[in-house]
Design a protein around this motif. Structure first.
Motif, PDB file in Angstrom:
ATOM      1  N   LEU A  33       5.086  10.164  -5.845  1.00  0.00           N
ATOM      2  CA  LEU A  33       6.216  11.006  -5.464  1.00  0.00           C
ATOM      3  C   LEU A  33       7.438  10.688  -6.319  1.00  0.00           C
ATOM      4  CD1 LEU A  33       7.625  13.040  -3.618  1.00  0.00           C
ATOM      5  CD2 LEU A  33       8.089  11.143  -2.036  1.00  0.00           C
ATOM      6  N   ILE A  34       7.732   9.409  -6.507  1.00  0.00           N
ATOM      7  CA  ILE A  34       8.887   9.013  -7.301  1.00  0.00           C
ATOM      8  C   ILE A  34       8.724   9.474  -8.751  1.00  0.00           C
ATOM      9  CG2 ILE A  34      10.229   7.058  -8.157  1.00  0.00           C
ATOM     10  CD1 ILE A  34      10.573   7.606  -5.182  1.00  0.00           C
TER      11      ILE A  34
ATOM     12  N   TYR B 164       0.839  -1.202   0.000  1.00  0.00           N
ATOM     13  CA  TYR B 164       0.000   0.000   0.000  1.00  0.00           C
ATOM     14  C   TYR B 164       0.875   1.254   0.000  1.00  0.00           C
ATOM     15  CZ  TYR B 164      -3.371   3.527   1.493  1.00  0.00           C
ATOM     16  OH  TYR B 164      -4.134   4.663   1.575  1.00  0.00           O
ATOM     17  N   CYS B 165       1.930   1.244   0.814  1.00  0.00           N
ATOM     18  CA  CYS B 165       2.892   2.349   0.779  1.00  0.00           C
ATOM     19  C   CYS B 165       3.578   2.405  -0.586  1.00  0.00           C
ATOM     20  CB  CYS B 165       3.939   2.174   1.880  1.00  0.00           C
ATOM     21  SG  CYS B 165       3.325   2.426   3.551  1.00  0.00           S
ATOM     22  N   PHE B 166       3.927   1.240  -1.115  1.00  0.00           N
ATOM     23  CA  PHE B 166       4.593   1.163  -2.415  1.00  0.00           C
ATOM     24  C   PHE B 166       3.731   1.809  -3.482  1.00  0.00           C
ATOM     25  CE2 PHE B 166       5.675  -0.834  -6.428  1.00  0.00           C
ATOM     26  CZ  PHE B 166       7.050  -0.981  -6.385  1.00  0.00           C
TER      27      PHE B 166
ATOM     28  N   ILE C 283      15.265   0.292 -12.243  1.00  0.00           N
ATOM     29  CA  ILE C 283      15.790  -0.460 -11.101  1.00  0.00           C
ATOM     30  C   ILE C 283      16.126   0.475  -9.940  1.00  0.00           C
ATOM     31  CG2 ILE C 283      17.728  -1.882 -10.305  1.00  0.00           C
ATOM     32  CD1 ILE C 283      17.802  -3.086 -13.155  1.00  0.00           C
ATOM     33  N   ALA C 284      16.763   1.605 -10.265  1.00  0.00           N
ATOM     34  CA  ALA C 284      17.103   2.571  -9.222  1.00  0.00           C
ATOM     35  C   ALA C 284      15.845   3.134  -8.569  1.00  0.00           C
ATOM     36  CB  ALA C 284      17.943   3.705  -9.817  1.00  0.00           C
ATOM     37  N   SER C 285      14.846   3.451  -9.393  1.00  0.00           N
ATOM     38  CA  SER C 285      13.583   3.979  -8.860  1.00  0.00           C
ATOM     39  C   SER C 285      12.886   2.944  -7.982  1.00  0.00           C
ATOM     40  CB  SER C 285      12.663   4.397 -10.011  1.00  0.00           C
ATOM     41  OG  SER C 285      13.269   5.372 -10.822  1.00  0.00           O
ATOM     42  N   LEU C 286      12.916   1.695  -8.424  1.00  0.00           N
ATOM     43  CA  LEU C 286      12.309   0.620  -7.648  1.00  0.00           C
ATOM     44  C   LEU C 286      12.989   0.481  -6.294  1.00  0.00           C
ATOM     45  CD1 LEU C 286      10.460  -1.884  -7.384  1.00  0.00           C
ATOM     46  CD2 LEU C 286      12.256  -3.202  -8.532  1.00  0.00           C
ATOM     47  N   THR C 287      14.305   0.544  -6.278  1.00  0.00           N
ATOM     48  CA  THR C 287      15.054   0.410  -5.027  1.00  0.00           C
ATOM     49  C   THR C 287      14.694   1.522  -4.048  1.00  0.00           C
ATOM     50  OG1 THR C 287      16.896  -0.610  -6.224  1.00  0.00           O
ATOM     51  CG2 THR C 287      17.363   0.250  -4.020  1.00  0.00           C
ATOM     52  N   VAL C 288      14.660   2.749  -4.560  1.00  0.00           N
ATOM     53  CA  VAL C 288      14.309   3.888  -3.710  1.00  0.00           C
ATOM     54  C   VAL C 288      12.875   3.761  -3.215  1.00  0.00           C
ATOM     55  CG1 VAL C 288      13.950   6.388  -3.671  1.00  0.00           C
ATOM     56  CG2 VAL C 288      15.970   5.430  -4.805  1.00  0.00           C
ATOM     57  N   LEU C 289      11.979   3.335  -4.090  1.00  0.00           N
ATOM     58  CA  LEU C 289      10.569   3.222  -3.722  1.00  0.00           C
ATOM     59  C   LEU C 289      10.350   2.142  -2.669  1.00  0.00           C
ATOM     60  CD1 LEU C 289       7.654   4.053  -4.072  1.00  0.00           C
ATOM     61  CD2 LEU C 289       7.510   2.579  -6.094  1.00  0.00           C
TER      62      LEU C 289
END
Length: 389
Positions: free
Chosen positions: A317-318, A309-311, A344-350
């Motif tokens: 925002l991302i 849900y947070c994801f 991949i970078a966005s996924l990691t941060v998210l």
């Protein structure tokens, strides 16, 4: 939660409130939608099949709504919760993170006040007040023209959920009285209602996408199909065909998205096949058995499902940050010019942001709201006891 409920005629699921494979499935839906949001702006693949499948990622929203209907029917069909408890629990579940996601995306609210004209300035203030009011009371999805303001491109689904939550206590008692045949008939009618928008878009001029895609009344049938799927299972309508059929159905659906997908009206045009496939997968995975269920039930997927849900909520925002600062990011880190690396970078941060949101906002807020509710009930009982004494 309501009176007049039918007696449980067989409970094929576990007594625990969590169905682990469906918790993992929640993340699959959120991840697919995330890839879709990245891909439509920074294409991840140019391969025709992969591109077509990613282009149709919005069908993941149907999975959200149907899964929500299934899980809520599962949790509240026993009738042990009061109407007040139900609404407080739903508020505690969605509103804290919803509010957090709204606050962190305020810089992108999209209302302009840069005008020397009093009329334009007044219009901007009125727009801001209307947009904020609609978001506070979770009614923004009823107004498709909001879709490109603030984070409504993501929060509209929470507005849809709120509408479905509000109706469930009044619809569930009726559904509980239905037989398996009646439940299947209701689900079939809901499937027809959900398919008609796509059919009308294919046969006539297609309206603004937001009308059918985000408006709650057009998403309610998906939620109800999910509820009917659980209630049919509750009446011992069992899945008996083995895990191989799950894999076959999933492969056929992926082939459809990759080959036929682009030829259909965007998103809602897939409902004719997407809804039966999703209903089947939820229904058949709910016993936590089979290869796919085993994968989704593993510790990693269950954890990802818990933060999903947070994801989903913080995706906006991302995406907004990337839209605003993409060129600067590429200059600072040239490797991000590769859209796969960017994804991949966005996924990691998210994932990191979602974990922080889950542990420091979602769960503490939910516990605080429930504790406040319980303390209020205790005070009422104590006060009643003193009056009777």
């Amino acid at each position: 939660m309501a009176s007049g409920q039918a007696k449980n005629q067989g409970q094929p699921l576990k007594d625990e409130k969590e169905i682990r494979s469906l918790t993992g499935l929640r993340f699959v839906a959120a991840f697919y939608v995330f890839l879709f949001h990245i891909h439509i702006r920074w294409p991840i693949s140019t391969h025709p099949f992969a591109k077509n499948a990613l282009d149709q990622g919005a069908v993941g929203m149907s999975l959200f709504f149907m899964l929500s209907g299934f899980v809520l029917a599962y949790r509240y069909a026993d009738g042990h919760s009061t109407l007040k408890d139900y609404f407080i629990n739903r508020f505690a579940r969605i509103y804290p993170i919803y509010l957090a996601a709204a606050l962190v995306t305020l810089p992108w609210i999209g209302i302009s006040f840069n005008s020397d004209s009093l009329a334009d300035a007044s219009k901007g203030i009125a727009q801001l007040a209307t947009l904020v009011f609609s978001n506070i009371f979770l009614i923004q999805a009823w107004f498709p023209q909001y879709f490109h303001y603030w984070n409504v491109g993501g929060s509209w689904s929470i507005s849809v959920e709120a509408f479905c939550y509000a109706l469930l206590p009044f619809l569930l008692p009726k559904l509980l009285k239905a037989s398996v045949r009646q439940l299947l008939s209701i689900a079939a009618v809901c499937w027809l209602l959900a398919t008609l928008p796509g059919l009308s878009a294919a046969l006539f001029d297609s309206p603004s996408n937001g009308v059918f895609y985000s408006m709650p009344i057009f998403r309610l049938p998906e939620f109800l199909i999910g509820a009917c799927a659980f209630l049919a299972l509750r009446l011992e309508f069992r899945y008996r065909w083995g895990a191989a059929l799950q894999v076959a159905v999933l492969v056929i659906f992926l082939l459809y998205l990759g080959v036929v997908g682009p030829k259909m009206p965007l998103y809602v045009g897939h409902n004719w096949i997407a809804l039966p496939v999703i209903a089947f997968m939820i229904f058949s995975l709910s016993n936590d058995k089979g290869l796919i269920a085993s994968i989704l039930s593993c510790r990693v997927f269950v954890w990802l499902g818990k933060i999903s849900y947070c994801f989903y909520s913080f995706q906006a925002l991302i995406i907004l940050l990337l839209i605003s600062h993409h060129d600067k990011l590429i200059q600072s880190a040239p490797a991000l010019s590769d859209n796969k690396v960017l994804a991949i970078a966005s996924l990691t941060v998210l994932v990191a942001l979602s974990a922080a949101g889950y542990y420091f906002v979602e769960e503490p807020a939910r516990r605080w709201i429930r504790r406040y509710q319980q303390n209020g009930e205790i005070r009422k009982i104590a006060s009643a006891g003193r009056r009777s004494a």
